[in-house]
Design a protein around this motif. Structure first.
Motif, PDB file in Angstrom:
ATOM      1  N   LEU A  99      11.508 -32.780  49.561  1.00 31.18           N
ATOM      2  CA  LEU A  99      10.679 -31.680  50.060  1.00 31.18           C
ATOM      3  C   LEU A  99      10.551 -31.873  51.571  1.00 31.18           C
ATOM      4  N   THR A 100      11.316 -31.103  52.329  1.00 27.91           N
ATOM      5  CA  THR A 100      11.360 -31.292  53.785  1.00 27.91           C
ATOM      6  C   THR A 100      10.283 -30.518  54.535  1.00 27.91           C
ATOM      7  N   GLU A 101       9.787 -29.464  53.912  1.00 27.41           N
ATOM      8  CA  GLU A 101       8.715 -28.676  54.536  1.00 27.41           C
ATOM      9  C   GLU A 101       7.830 -28.130  53.428  1.00 27.41           C
ATOM     10  N   VAL A 102       6.533 -28.346  53.572  1.00 30.78           N
ATOM     11  CA  VAL A 102       5.575 -27.818  52.594  1.00 30.78           C
ATOM     12  C   VAL A 102       4.459 -27.130  53.369  1.00 30.78           C
ATOM     13  N   VAL A 103       4.355 -25.822  53.199  1.00 27.17           N
ATOM     14  CA  VAL A 103       3.261 -25.042  53.763  1.00 27.17           C
ATOM     15  C   VAL A 103       2.446 -24.597  52.550  1.00 27.17           C
ATOM     16  N   PRO A 104       1.271 -25.217  52.340  1.00 30.02           N
ATOM     17  CA  PRO A 104       0.521 -24.969  51.106  1.00 30.02           C
ATOM     18  C   PRO A 104       0.371 -23.486  50.759  1.00 30.02           C
ATOM     19  N   PHE A 105       0.759 -23.202  49.520  1.00 26.64           N
ATOM     20  CA  PHE A 105       0.637 -21.876  48.900  1.00 26.64           C
ATOM     21  C   PHE A 105       1.462 -20.790  49.582  1.00 26.64           C
TER      22      PHE A 105
END
Length: 178
Positions: A99-105
């Motif tokens: 997971l290289t980028e996680v922007v919540p929701f």
């Protein structure tokens, strides 16, 4: 008879040249994308993708090979989390997903390191819409300039789109039944 085979040979050679010329006009990058609406809270839907342990229950590749071994990072969720997989099924192979980028929701971007194939990236986007969540799973794949790979991706696009949709359908069932 000799003349027939000579014409057949020239026709075959002409067809090969034509296919190579056409391949130069084909894109070296392909985009595959599919979406589904899920009637569940966005936190539940987002967690299906963000927590990599959940992938075992919905990944279409895990369904292709239930014996596939998956090992997880600690923690197994959020940006930087990863899992490694090992499969004896040649359609699944071995590799690593991060997971290289996680922007919540909103968005999750993954990087995939396939041991036998080219690496790839995929992304999931999440949009709330009147009590439901629209989830889109997309992938951009670079095939380069090789003519056979360009034609191969043309045929694989439909298969991958269906595979993505099967995964999204399972995310839907998992999310709506929680």
């Amino acid at each position: 008879m000799k003349r027939f085979f000579k014409k057949l040979g020239y026709s075959f050679l002409g067809l090969i040249v034509l296919l190579i010329v056409i391949s130069f006009l084909l894109p070296s990058e392909h985009r595959i994308e599919t979406s589904i609406k899920i009637n569940a809270p966005i936190q539940i839907v987002f967690d299906q993708v963000n927590d990599l342990r959940n992938w075992e229950s919905w990944s279409p590749w895990k369904a292709m090979d239930p014996m596939m071994e998956m090992t997880y990072s600690n923690p197994p969720a959020g940006q930087g989390a990863f899992y490694n997989w090992q499969s004896k099924n040649p359609h699944v192979g071995n590799g690593k997903l991060i997971l290289t980028e996680v922007v919540p929701f909103k968005r999750i971007v993954t990087a995939m390191d396939f041991e036998e194939w080219d690496d790839g990236t995929a992304e999931f986007t999440f949009e709330e819409e009147k009590g439901s969540v629209k989830v889109t799973w997309g992938m951009t794949h670079q095939v380069g300039g090789h003519p056979i790979r360009k034609y191969g991706m043309l045929f694989q696009k439909g298969i991958l789109r269906k595979t993505f949709y099967r995964g999204l359908e399972t995310i839907k069932v998992n999310s709506e039944n929680r």
